[in-house]
Design an enzyme around this catalytic site. Structure first.
Site, PDB file in Angstrom:
ATOM      1  N   TRP A   1      -7.102   0.479   5.954  1.00 54.18           N
ATOM      2  CA  TRP A   1      -6.867   1.267   4.743  1.00 54.18           C
ATOM      3  C   TRP A   1      -8.117   1.174   3.873  1.00 54.18           C
ATOM      4  O   TRP A   1      -8.643   0.085   3.669  1.00 54.18           O
ATOM      5  CB  TRP A   1      -5.658   0.765   3.944  1.00 54.18           C
ATOM      6  CG  TRP A   1      -5.615   1.425   2.599  1.00 54.18           C
ATOM      7  CD1 TRP A   1      -5.269   2.716   2.337  1.00 54.18           C
ATOM      8  CD2 TRP A   1      -6.004   0.849   1.333  1.00 54.18           C
ATOM      9  NE1 TRP A   1      -5.410   2.980   0.989  1.00 54.18           N
ATOM     10  CE2 TRP A   1      -5.853   1.869   0.356  1.00 54.18           C
ATOM     11  CE3 TRP A   1      -6.464  -0.412   0.946  1.00 54.18           C
ATOM     12  CZ2 TRP A   1      -6.149   1.652  -0.994  1.00 54.18           C
ATOM     13  CZ3 TRP A   1      -6.752  -0.624  -0.409  1.00 54.18           C
ATOM     14  CH2 TRP A   1      -6.597   0.394  -1.361  1.00 54.18           C
TER      15      TRP A   1
ATOM     16  N   GLU B   1      -3.754   3.759   7.616  1.00 55.86           N
ATOM     17  CA  GLU B   1      -2.828   3.958   6.491  1.00 55.86           C
ATOM     18  C   GLU B   1      -3.363   5.010   5.522  1.00 55.86           C
ATOM     19  O   GLU B   1      -4.479   4.892   5.023  1.00 55.86           O
ATOM     20  CB  GLU B   1      -2.644   2.616   5.763  1.00 55.86           C
ATOM     21  CG  GLU B   1      -1.734   2.686   4.538  1.00 55.86           C
ATOM     22  CD  GLU B   1      -1.558   1.326   3.857  1.00 55.86           C
ATOM     23  OE1 GLU B   1      -2.329   0.389   4.173  1.00 55.86           O
ATOM     24  OE2 GLU B   1      -0.670   1.206   2.997  1.00 55.86           O
TER      25      GLU B   1
ATOM     26  N   LYS C   1      -2.987   7.533   1.942  1.00 58.81           N
ATOM     27  CA  LYS C   1      -2.582   7.304   0.558  1.00 58.81           C
ATOM     28  C   LYS C   1      -2.679   8.602  -0.231  1.00 58.81           C
ATOM     29  O   LYS C   1      -3.444   9.497   0.143  1.00 58.81           O
ATOM     30  CB  LYS C   1      -3.482   6.231  -0.063  1.00 58.81           C
ATOM     31  CG  LYS C   1      -2.994   5.749  -1.420  1.00 58.81           C
ATOM     32  CD  LYS C   1      -3.553   4.403  -1.802  1.00 58.81           C
ATOM     33  CE  LYS C   1      -3.020   4.011  -3.164  1.00 58.81           C
ATOM     34  NZ  LYS C   1      -3.386   2.690  -3.585  1.00 58.81           N
TER      35      LYS C   1
ATOM     36  N   ASP D   1       2.978   3.950   4.261  1.00 59.24           N
ATOM     37  CA  ASP D   1       3.387   3.034   3.187  1.00 59.24           C
ATOM     38  C   ASP D   1       4.256   3.876   2.268  1.00 59.24           C
ATOM     39  O   ASP D   1       3.832   4.946   1.819  1.00 59.24           O
ATOM     40  CB  ASP D   1       2.112   2.527   2.479  1.00 59.24           C
ATOM     41  CG  ASP D   1       2.396   1.607   1.298  1.00 59.24           C
ATOM     42  OD1 ASP D   1       3.245   1.967   0.458  1.00 59.24           O
ATOM     43  OD2 ASP D   1       1.742   0.549   1.191  1.00 59.24           O
TER      44      ASP D   1
ATOM     45  N   HIS E   1       2.970   5.591  -0.878  1.00 57.78           N
ATOM     46  CA  HIS E   1       1.780   6.438  -0.781  1.00 57.78           C
ATOM     47  C   HIS E   1       2.046   7.926  -0.671  1.00 57.78           C
ATOM     48  O   HIS E   1       1.253   8.666  -0.110  1.00 57.78           O
ATOM     49  CB  HIS E   1       0.924   5.980   0.399  1.00 57.78           C
ATOM     50  CG  HIS E   1       0.280   4.641   0.170  1.00 57.78           C
ATOM     51  ND1 HIS E   1      -0.703   4.135   0.963  1.00 57.78           N
ATOM     52  CD2 HIS E   1       0.477   3.717  -0.804  1.00 57.78           C
ATOM     53  CE1 HIS E   1      -1.082   2.950   0.512  1.00 57.78           C
ATOM     54  NE2 HIS E   1      -0.370   2.670  -0.562  1.00 57.78           N
TER      55      HIS E   1
ATOM     56  N   HIS F   1       4.491   0.196   5.996  1.00 58.44           N
ATOM     57  CA  HIS F   1       4.399  -0.787   4.921  1.00 58.44           C
ATOM     58  C   HIS F   1       5.603  -0.554   4.049  1.00 58.44           C
ATOM     59  O   HIS F   1       5.725   0.502   3.423  1.00 58.44           O
ATOM     60  CB  HIS F   1       3.124  -0.592   4.094  1.00 58.44           C
ATOM     61  CG  HIS F   1       1.958  -1.335   4.622  1.00 58.44           C
ATOM     62  ND1 HIS F   1       0.729  -1.337   3.998  1.00 58.44           N
ATOM     63  CD2 HIS F   1       1.834  -2.141   5.719  1.00 58.44           C
ATOM     64  CE1 HIS F   1      -0.098  -2.102   4.700  1.00 58.44           C
ATOM     65  NE2 HIS F   1       0.539  -2.582   5.734  1.00 58.44           N
TER      66      HIS F   1
ATOM     67  N   ASP G   1       2.412   3.974  -7.107  1.00 55.56           N
ATOM     68  CA  ASP G   1       2.324   2.987  -6.027  1.00 55.56           C
ATOM     69  C   ASP G   1       2.262   1.590  -6.635  1.00 55.56           C
ATOM     70  O   ASP G   1       1.270   0.886  -6.514  1.00 55.56           O
ATOM     71  CB  ASP G   1       1.058   3.296  -5.207  1.00 55.56           C
ATOM     72  CG  ASP G   1       0.889   2.346  -4.025  1.00 55.56           C
ATOM     73  OD1 ASP G   1       1.911   1.918  -3.466  1.00 55.56           O
ATOM     74  OD2 ASP G   1      -0.273   2.059  -3.671  1.00 55.56           O
TER      75      ASP G   1
ATOM     76  N   ASP H   1       3.953  -1.158  -6.068  1.00 60.09           N
ATOM     77  CA  ASP H   1       4.156  -2.331  -5.221  1.00 60.09           C
ATOM     78  C   ASP H   1       5.092  -3.361  -5.838  1.00 60.09           C
ATOM     79  O   ASP H   1       4.800  -4.558  -5.842  1.00 60.09           O
ATOM     80  CB  ASP H   1       2.803  -2.947  -4.820  1.00 60.09           C
ATOM     81  CG  ASP H   1       2.052  -2.069  -3.840  1.00 60.09           C
ATOM     82  OD1 ASP H   1       2.514  -1.918  -2.706  1.00 60.09           O
ATOM     83  OD2 ASP H   1       1.001  -1.484  -4.222  1.00 60.09           O
TER      84      ASP H   1
ATOM     85  N   ASP I   1       4.631  -4.928   2.038  1.00 62.32           N
ATOM     86  CA  ASP I   1       3.408  -4.779   1.228  1.00 62.32           C
ATOM     87  C   ASP I   1       3.775  -4.598  -0.239  1.00 62.32           C
ATOM     88  O   ASP I   1       4.059  -3.489  -0.669  1.00 62.32           O
ATOM     89  CB  ASP I   1       2.582  -3.576   1.728  1.00 62.32           C
ATOM     90  CG  ASP I   1       1.295  -3.390   0.916  1.00 62.32           C
ATOM     91  OD1 ASP I   1       0.900  -4.323   0.196  1.00 62.32           O
ATOM     92  OD2 ASP I   1       0.692  -2.301   1.004  1.00 62.32           O
TER      93      ASP I   1
END
Ligand code: RNT
Ligand code: ZN
Length: 415
Positions: free
Chosen positions: A181, A222, A224, A255, A258, A282, A290, A292, A322
């Site tokens: 990524w 990955e 995004k 992910d 993303h 993820h 994003d 997380d 993640d």
């Protein structure tokens, strides 16, 4: 009748097999991201976190050394059921007798202690090159940089990481997932959208020209949508990464933080499975961006797991977590998110999937809705508690006190 016997009967009535669900789940590996414990800092050059990602919060007790991170990981492992892998970033390299190397010069020896750690725990290792938090990230660019020195530095980093991944696989005897990524992008509207993507493509080609054993190393890419300070343009967009993965025969990674907020990864999995041998995930929780946040036992996490299970794809999806929350106890954050992934997988395994498909195909959408709603309150907690007990980890209601003691005895003493 014990609680588990009761649950077994209820689920049997719906057409689901509790014992089979538990037996299947214990063989499903989930890759535990190492970076929740230290706010994605790593140990190599300890620069401020860059790359358009952000850890927020200032909760005490962060792991400051590899030893502290390992200690925290062991605590986490003791509270999470199921099969685990450990997911490392290149920035977690450790010096061998004071012999530290920059990212374009790291090799297996800088990860020997992690290999030992994994082997002692019978665990596989996954890996990630770290294309952020480093002085060679110039103007937010790495593999797509027009500055040839910068681009070459990061290509070399990627190539080193392939070698390290193969070493992980050979040492542990378990294949390694190497996820690429890059944060590259622009805050404002670029004049050339093609150039950076062409350079990213060339850089990936150069990295992947290193010979490696495709049975041992699974390279994933990955995508995004945007990063903080990189809102207008992302080099590694969804279209780029999916197309590149197909072109090169590597594995796409999604992910779930993303994509645009109403786009759901759970809805993408089936399409991806039709066209790819393997896919990677993820699992995270995006809140408005994003962000997380810690993974919860929420609708989307459950839906993602249902898609994996009912499409019979547990062996085709690399599942990794993640997220990075620094506003609460980091060990608790880790444990909570990982237990929730396990819970969601168990929940998915307890759906009478065959019966539900039949209802859909015979257009019994009324019956299907009722069934799906009732399953939400079926005696799931009893099965979960039994699963935890069988795995030798604390049940719900038991583990938070263990975290509190650990916090008092270990984490709060790190000052
Ligand atoms: C960033 C990506 C990436 C990172 C980790 C630390 O938006 O999700 O996976 O979170 O590599
Ligand atoms: Zn990610």
């Amino acid at each position: 009748m014990t609680q588990l016997e009761h649950a077994r009967k209820v689920y049997q009535g719906y057409g689901a097999d509790v014992d089979k669900a538990m037996a299947v789940l214990q063989e499903v590996p989930v890759s535990v991201h190492c970076w929740q414990g230290d706010d994605v800092t790593g140990f190599d050059c300890r620069q401020a976190l860059s790359g358009g990602i952000q850890t927020t919060g200032n909760y005490p007790g962060r792991a400051r050394t590899p030893e502290e991170l390992m200690q925290d990981l062991d605590k986490v492992f003791s509270m999470v059921p199921g099969k685990k892998k450990l997911n490392l970033h290149a920035s977690y390299a450790m010096s061998e007798e004071g012999d530290m190397a920059d990212r374009d010069a790291i090799g297996p020896k800088h990860f020997a202690k992690w290999v030992l750690f994994a082997k002692e725990r019978g665990m596989g290792l996954d890996f990630n090159p770290t294309f952020f938090s480093h002085p060679m990230v110039k103007d937010n660019l790495t593999l797509s940089s027009p500055d040839e020195e910068v681009r070459r530095f990061w290509v070399e980093h990627g190539r080193r990481c392939i070698e390290i991944s193969q070493y992980f696989a050979e040492e542990t005897g378990i294949p390694c997932v190497l996820n690429i990524w890059i944060p590259d992008g622009y805050k404002d509207i670029p004049a050339d959208r093609l150039g950076p993507r062409a350079r990213f493509k060339q850089s990936l080609d150069e990295i992947l020209s290193v010979p490696y054993d495709k049975e041992k190393v699974y390279v994933t890419l990955e995508s995004k949508v945007f990063g903080i300070g990189l809102e207008s343009y992302t080099v590694g967009s969804a279209e780029f990464c999916l197309s590149y993965s197909d072109y090169k025969g590597i594995t796409p990674l999604m992910d779930n933080g993303h994509y645009h907020p109403t786009e759901m990864v759970s809805d993408k999995i089936s399409s991806m499975l039709l066209f790819h041998d393997k896919i990677a995930l993820h699992v995270t929780r995006p809140v408005r961006w994003d962000s997380d946040h810690v993974v919860l036992f929420d609708d989307e996490t459950k839906e993602i797991c249902k898609e994996i299970v009912r499409n019979d794809a547990l062996g085709r999806v690399f599942i990794a977590t993640d997220y990075f929350d620094a506003s609460i106890n980091r060990v608790a954050a880790w444990v909570m998110g990982l237990r929730n992934v396990q819970k969601a997988l168990l929940f998915a395994l307890l759906q009478p999937n065959g019966r539900m498909k039949e209802m859909q195909d015979s257009c019994d959408m009324t019956g299907l809705m009722v069934l799906q709603e009732e399953l939400k309150t079926a005696p799931f907690g009893e099965v979960w508690d039994a699963y935890c007990e069988g795995q030798g980890v604390p049940a719900d209601g038991e583990w938070m006190d263990m975290v509190r003691s650990y916090e008092a005895e270990v984490q709060l003493k790190r000052r």
